[in-house]
Design an enzyme around this catalytic site. Sequence first.
Site, PDB file in Angstrom:
ATOM      1  CB  CYS A  97      -0.879  -0.023   1.255  1.00 40.93           C
ATOM      2  SG  CYS A  97      -1.775   1.512   1.506  1.00 40.93           S
ATOM      3  CD  GLU A 131       0.974  -0.913   8.613  1.00 43.46           C
ATOM      4  OE1 GLU A 131       1.337   0.189   9.072  1.00 43.46           O
ATOM      5  OE2 GLU A 131      -0.225  -1.209   8.402  1.00 43.46           O
TER       6      GLU A 131
END
Length: 287
Positions: A97, A131
């Site tokens: 992302c 993440e």
Amino acid sequence: MVKVEIDEGSGFCFGVVTAINKAEEELTNGGTLYCLGDIVHNSREVERLKEMGLITINHDEFNRLHNAKVLLRAHGEPPETYAIACRNNIEIIDATCPVVLRLQKKIKQEYGQEDGGEKQIVIYGKNGHAEVLGLVGQTAGEAIVIEKLEEAKKLDFSRSIRLYSQTTKSLDEFQDIVEYIKKHISPGVTFEYYDTICRQVANRIPNIRRFAASHDLIFFVSGKKSSNGKMLFSECKKVNPNSHLIDSAEEIDNSLLAGMNSIGVCGATSTPKWLMEEISETIKSRL
């Protein structure tokens, strides 16, 4: 007539949409495509892509892989993953992302500065989350991960602190940690914080609160592994205690439907629209 409504603001965020689009594109072109970890924290969507041919692997399997094509999902990866890909002739389809990518670069720059070893780089996030592993990897494993305010209290306030956040965490909790550190940091010691929470996620909180409050019963659809799902579901529960977390139509408890006038279906940034629609149709068929 019982009203059954799907929350228009729920469903995939753009980072997940991009990752899934890239996977579908590659699979349509043929050939073998691997994905490092579940492409999204939703078992039903993972299953759908598996049927299309996507092969999910873990890091041990990735380390042994050679001459292959691997998709990196929206969560991002530490530098080590790219180094292994280079050594093993693995072609990377990078679906990290852009919000996560910017955060990784920020942390890497912070760590690379001359005073990098003197300050504490702190990440507010879930320990072990994909993440967060990618973010900690930008600091050669030296960043400190805190999951809640209680853990912030154990920081060394006599040393400089640089605070960042996992993109899908609660804005309110982040602000609480910021305020605590501001009050306790030693005089003359620097404290800088960066609100790196994705607004696509943060902006869903007031929306989901309104949606949950407007119905008698809420079914929040999310994979059990989704940290974003857990956070948004807890927001639903705060305003509507009659909120229930499910990840498939099979989990709908029919006894909950009795006497309801209005039922809402909503979900996480990792919840596909088609799954919420499936659950909505199931509810309607049981009324």
